[in-house]
Design a protein around this motif. Structure first.
Motif, short mmCIF file in Angstrom:
data_model
loop_
_atom_site.label_atom_id
_atom_site.label_comp_id
_atom_site.label_asym_id
_atom_site.label_seq_id
_atom_site.Cartn_x
_atom_site.Cartn_y
_atom_site.Cartn_z
N ALA A 1 60.51 46.69 108.15
CA ALA A 1 59.40 46.70 108.96
C ALA A 1 59.66 46.56 110.33
O ALA A 1 58.97 47.04 111.25
CB ALA A 1 58.36 45.52 108.44
N SER A 2 60.72 45.78 110.72
CA SER A 2 61.04 45.32 112.25
C SER A 2 61.88 46.57 112.75
O SER A 2 62.23 46.50 113.83
CB SER A 2 61.60 44.07 112.20
OG SER A 2 62.60 43.81 111.51
N PHE A 3 62.48 47.27 111.96
CA PHE A 3 63.51 48.14 112.33
C PHE A 3 62.80 49.73 112.53
O PHE A 3 63.63 50.62 113.19
CB PHE A 3 64.76 48.33 111.45
CG PHE A 3 65.56 47.11 111.55
CD1 PHE A 3 66.28 46.69 112.72
CD2 PHE A 3 65.26 46.10 110.43
CE1 PHE A 3 67.21 45.61 112.48
CE2 PHE A 3 66.18 44.94 110.42
CZ PHE A 3 66.90 44.58 111.73
N VAL A 4 61.84 49.86 111.87
CA VAL A 4 61.25 51.37 111.96
C VAL A 4 60.67 51.32 113.28
O VAL A 4 60.48 50.49 114.21
CB VAL A 4 60.16 51.71 111.01
CG1 VAL A 4 60.74 51.70 109.57
CG2 VAL A 4 58.88 50.66 111.08
N TYR A 5 60.43 52.98 113.94
CA TYR A 5 59.67 52.95 115.13
C TYR A 5 58.39 53.67 114.93
O TYR A 5 58.14 54.71 114.28
CB TYR A 5 60.74 53.91 116.01
CG TYR A 5 60.06 54.05 117.40
CD1 TYR A 5 59.97 53.06 118.34
CD2 TYR A 5 59.17 54.97 117.91
CE1 TYR A 5 59.56 52.89 119.71
CE2 TYR A 5 58.69 55.15 119.24
CZ TYR A 5 58.80 54.12 120.00
OH TYR A 5 58.20 54.26 121.26
N PRO A 6 57.47 52.93 115.69
CA PRO A 6 57.27 51.70 116.19
C PRO A 6 57.45 50.61 115.32
O PRO A 6 57.27 50.69 114.09
CB PRO A 6 56.12 51.48 117.04
CG PRO A 6 55.24 52.44 116.22
CD PRO A 6 56.05 53.51 115.74
N PRO A 7 57.95 49.32 115.68
CA PRO A 7 58.14 48.27 114.51
C PRO A 7 56.81 48.06 114.03
O PRO A 7 55.59 47.81 114.79
CB PRO A 7 58.84 47.16 115.40
CG PRO A 7 59.23 47.95 116.62
CD PRO A 7 58.45 48.87 116.80
N LEU A 8 56.59 47.76 112.74
CA LEU A 8 55.36 47.73 111.99
C LEU A 8 54.81 46.11 111.86
O LEU A 8 55.43 45.32 111.74
CB LEU A 8 55.96 48.05 110.48
CG LEU A 8 54.66 48.04 109.53
CD1 LEU A 8 53.59 49.02 109.85
CD2 LEU A 8 55.16 48.01 107.96
N THR A 9 53.30 46.24 112.44
CA THR A 9 52.58 44.92 112.22
C THR A 9 52.52 44.93 110.72
O THR A 9 52.05 45.81 110.18
CB THR A 9 51.46 45.33 113.09
OG1 THR A 9 51.81 45.21 114.48
CG2 THR A 9 50.54 44.02 112.70
N THR A 10 52.48 43.69 110.26
CA THR A 10 52.33 43.60 108.81
C THR A 10 51.86 42.00 108.45
O THR A 10 51.61 41.27 109.15
CB THR A 10 53.68 43.98 108.18
OG1 THR A 10 53.52 43.83 106.79
CG2 THR A 10 54.71 42.81 108.61
N ILE A 11 51.55 41.96 107.23
CA ILE A 11 51.29 40.48 106.67
C ILE A 11 52.43 39.91 105.90
O ILE A 11 52.94 40.75 105.11
CB ILE A 11 50.13 40.69 105.74
CG1 ILE A 11 48.81 41.20 106.43
CG2 ILE A 11 49.80 39.34 105.14
CD1 ILE A 11 48.35 40.29 107.66
N ARG A 12 53.06 38.95 106.52
CA ARG A 12 54.25 38.29 105.91
C ARG A 12 53.98 37.63 104.38
O ARG A 12 53.08 36.85 104.29
CB ARG A 12 55.09 37.39 106.87
CG ARG A 12 56.21 36.85 106.36
CD ARG A 12 56.90 35.87 107.44
NE ARG A 12 57.57 36.91 108.35
CZ ARG A 12 58.16 36.62 109.47
NH1 ARG A 12 57.94 35.36 109.97
NH2 ARG A 12 58.53 37.44 110.56
#
Length: 332
Positions: A279-290
């Motif tokens: 999730a943090s490496f795709v472009y753009p980095p993905l906002t998500t629920i952890r």
């Protein structure tokens, strides 16, 4: 020639039964004796015979773990938490991938019980899963992780899916979005049902009309997110924001958007659920629920061993809290 328990006992100047008690963490052994025996064990490189140990204790010191999709980093991370915690307690783990198919789940359950595993950690349960009810009926040690089933309110570790979904949808609403689509997981799974419920609750709270055409059922895989997003893009009035029920669905939706030469977040905002490493490496980095995946795996082992070793069959239901992780895939 491999050293034996008698070799250890002779060098440590104790009876072989004392060595056996040290290996099995018998609390009656003094710290001084325990340390002396452990020193000799390490010096000789002695490895306890697992088969003999199992015959004596009536255990195999092995746990079975069933996951629905080995390619999903979410379950890989939980599996890592399970394995680390199991190894710390001198247990091994047999991992089985079911492809989220009940028939395959039943087959693996038979195999694992045939191998006399001491307990099961299950991330595969569907809402009406007879196999889990059979384990419950027969008092076979198990813990459900990430999923639970209808009518069972114990022996499980889950995230507050409703709250997490409300959090995701509310974030998009606060950014000004009103046409918010939702890509669900398979609606035979309680987590997917609860995330859809949270999405609906958020719309209702902000007096936004629920629209059937803005909801599509996926399969918790990238391809599912891609296919549903393709349908959303064909709508006369496409959504401006998408809440995907897991990160893989979100990644699939991002692929569909980018293939049509649209931009994220300029044209579409998107939020996922899980916070897998990708999730943090795709472009753009993905906002998500952890979700705290490693913690879930470790806690599953802790609860399961209370059943296996202490006979506490009615473990509590644990509901962990999700957390919003804001990155760059959403904007006003």
């Amino acid at each position: 020639m491999n050293p034996t328990i008698k070799d250890v006992a002779e060098l440590a100047e104790v009876h072989p039964s004392t060595v056996s008690r040290v290996i099995n963490n018998d609390s009656r052994i003094s710290e001084k004796t325990k340390n002396k025996v452990l020193f000799v064990i390490n010096k000789l490189g002695y490895t306890p015979n697992a088969i003999a140990r199992g015959l004596k204790t009536k255990r195999t010191y092995t746990l079975g773990m069933l996951i629905p999709d080995i390619t999903n980093p979410f379950f890989a991370e939980i599996g890592r938490g399970v394995e680390d915690a199991a190894n710390k307690n001198s247990f091994n783990v047999i991992l089985c991938n079911t492809d989220d198919k009940l028939k395959k789940e039943r087959t693996y359950l038979k195999i694992l019980k045939g191998k006399r595993v001491d307990g099961l950690i299950l991330g595969t349960a569907h809402i009406k899963d007879k196999s889990i009810l059979e384990l419950e009926k027969n008092n076979f040690p198990y813990i459900l992780v990430s999923r639970n089933i209808e009518g069972l309110n114990k022996n499980c570790i889950i995230i507050d899916d409703v709250d997490g979904a409300v959090m995701a949808a509310e974030y998009l609403i606060r950014l000004g979005h009103r046409r918010i689509a939702h890509i669900t997981g398979p609606l035979t799974v309680r987590a997917a049902i609860n995330r859809l419920k949270g999405y609906k609750l958020a719309l209702k709270k902000y007096e936004i009309e629920y629209r059937d055409e803005l909801v599509g059922e996926g399969d918790f895989r990238i391809k599912g997110g891609y296919q549903v997003m393709k349908r959303f893009l064909k709508l006369t009035e496409p959504p401006t924001a998408i809440f995907a029920a897991n990160d893989l669905l979100a990644l699939g939706a991002m692929q569909a958007i980018q293939k049509k030469k649209f931009y994220i977040p300029e044209d579409f905002s998107i939020i996922g659920f899980d916070d897998i490493s990708l999730a943090s490496f795709v472009y753009p980095p993905l906002t998500t629920i952890r979700q705290p995946m490693l913690e879930m795996g470790a806690l599953a082992v802790e609860m399961l061993l209370k059943i296996v070793e202490e006979g506490e069959f009615n473990q509590r239901k644990v509901m962990l809290k999700p957390k919003l992780i804001i990155r760059e895939s959403c904007k006003k």
